[in-house]
Design a protein around this motif. Sequence first.
Motif, PDB file in Angstrom:
ATOM      1  N   UNK A 183       0.851  -1.383  -0.047  1.00 21.79           N
ATOM      2  CA  UNK A 183      -0.056   0.151   0.118  1.00 21.79           C
ATOM      3  C   UNK A 183       0.749   1.463   0.070  1.00 21.79           C
ATOM      4  N   UNK A 184       2.124   1.301   0.580  1.00 19.91           N
ATOM      5  CA  UNK A 184       2.877   2.637   0.784  1.00 19.91           C
ATOM      6  C   UNK A 184       3.886   2.482  -0.336  1.00 19.91           C
ATOM      7  N   UNK A 185       3.882   1.589  -1.156  1.00 19.13           N
ATOM      8  CA  UNK A 185       4.878   1.561  -2.362  1.00 19.13           C
ATOM      9  C   UNK A 185       6.105   1.183  -1.445  1.00 19.13           C
ATOM     10  N   UNK A 186       6.326   0.307  -0.589  1.00 22.63           N
ATOM     11  CA  UNK A 186       7.614  -0.341  -0.045  1.00 22.63           C
ATOM     12  C   UNK A 186       8.155   0.791   0.862  1.00 22.63           C
ATOM     13  N   UNK A 187       7.494   2.065   1.037  1.00 22.11           N
ATOM     14  CA  UNK A 187       8.090   3.069   1.595  1.00 22.11           C
ATOM     15  C   UNK A 187       8.522   2.690   3.047  1.00 22.11           C
ATOM     16  N   UNK A 188       7.419   2.215   3.619  1.00 19.95           N
ATOM     17  CA  UNK A 188       7.449   1.792   4.971  1.00 19.95           C
ATOM     18  C   UNK A 188       8.614   1.092   5.561  1.00 19.95           C
ATOM     19  N   UNK A 189       9.361   0.267   4.704  1.00 17.75           N
ATOM     20  CA  UNK A 189      10.453  -0.253   4.877  1.00 17.75           C
ATOM     21  C   UNK A 189      11.583   0.502   5.035  1.00 17.75           C
ATOM     22  N   UNK A 190      11.474   2.167   4.811  1.00 17.06           N
ATOM     23  CA  UNK A 190      12.596   2.752   4.965  1.00 17.06           C
ATOM     24  C   UNK A 190      12.579   3.079   6.536  1.00 17.06           C
ATOM     25  N   UNK A 191      11.399   3.066   7.120  1.00 16.10           N
ATOM     26  CA  UNK A 191      11.124   3.477   8.477  1.00 16.10           C
ATOM     27  C   UNK A 191      11.293   2.269   9.422  1.00 16.10           C
ATOM     28  N   UNK A 192      11.017   1.002   9.022  1.00 16.23           N
ATOM     29  CA  UNK A 192      10.990  -0.204   9.998  1.00 16.23           C
ATOM     30  C   UNK A 192      11.527  -1.373   9.633  1.00 16.23           C
ATOM     31  N   UNK A 193      11.689  -2.395  10.147  1.00 10.06           N
ATOM     32  CA  UNK A 193      12.250  -3.580   9.899  1.00 10.06           C
ATOM     33  C   UNK A 193      11.299  -4.672   9.659  1.00 10.06           C
ATOM     34  N   UNK A 194      11.529  -5.531   8.722  1.00  7.30           N
ATOM     35  CA  UNK A 194      10.429  -6.406   8.674  1.00  7.30           C
ATOM     36  C   UNK A 194      10.789  -7.784   9.692  1.00  7.30           C
ATOM     37  N   UNK A 195       9.987  -8.683   9.827  1.00  7.06           N
ATOM     38  CA  UNK A 195      10.190  -9.774  10.730  1.00  7.06           C
ATOM     39  C   UNK A 195      11.215 -10.579  10.354  1.00  7.06           C
ATOM     40  N   UNK A 196      11.517 -10.635   9.169  1.00  9.21           N
ATOM     41  CA  UNK A 196      12.673 -11.431   8.690  1.00  9.21           C
ATOM     42  C   UNK A 196      13.910 -10.700   9.052  1.00  9.21           C
ATOM     43  N   UNK A 197      14.059  -9.456   8.731  1.00 10.29           N
ATOM     44  CA  UNK A 197      15.400  -8.753   9.444  1.00 10.29           C
ATOM     45  C   UNK A 197      15.332  -8.580  10.733  1.00 10.29           C
TER      46      UNK A 197
END
Length: 169
Positions: free
Chosen positions: A108-122
């Motif tokens: 939904x956020x065009x994957x921009x959220x991953x600039x602010x948070x870590x994924x479960x995998x990370x």
Amino acid sequence: MIAINQMYRSLQLELINGLWNLYRRIMSQGGGTPSAGNPTILHGGKVFIQRDYSDGTSVKFHTRLPPELEGMIERHVFEATINRLNEFYAEAEEGSCSTYCEGCIGCITAYLIYMCSETHYEKTLRKISKFVASQNERIYNPKGLQLIDPTFRGLRVIEITIFDRPGRT
């Protein structure tokens, strides 16, 4: 424009040929995957624990103690370390409601959220790095061994470096 496309294709072919030649050279030097009966490869002072593909392509490593490490570390300690790593990777790849929500929010956020948070995998990979560091500090380094984080080897192998120590034959 046609000349640029031809140049691009010739560069692609050169790259593919170069990679293929490199692959053939590595395979001819014995750098390929070992047979199913021998899940380790020894190169100098390094032992490589191979991935275990018996349950599919999920990240899982062989738990058998390599003969090169016998006498250097107890079998149960080695197996406990590898089993714990396998558990961590199973946890990282586990699908849950939160991981699915992570993916949806990312989309939904065009994957921009991953600039602010870590994924479960990370987050799990970070836990694995801390675990490997603590195992090295408490168990492996005092025995003249160094366990290398599998993420540094592309999750293909676990590398164990054997240090030369005075008095060791």
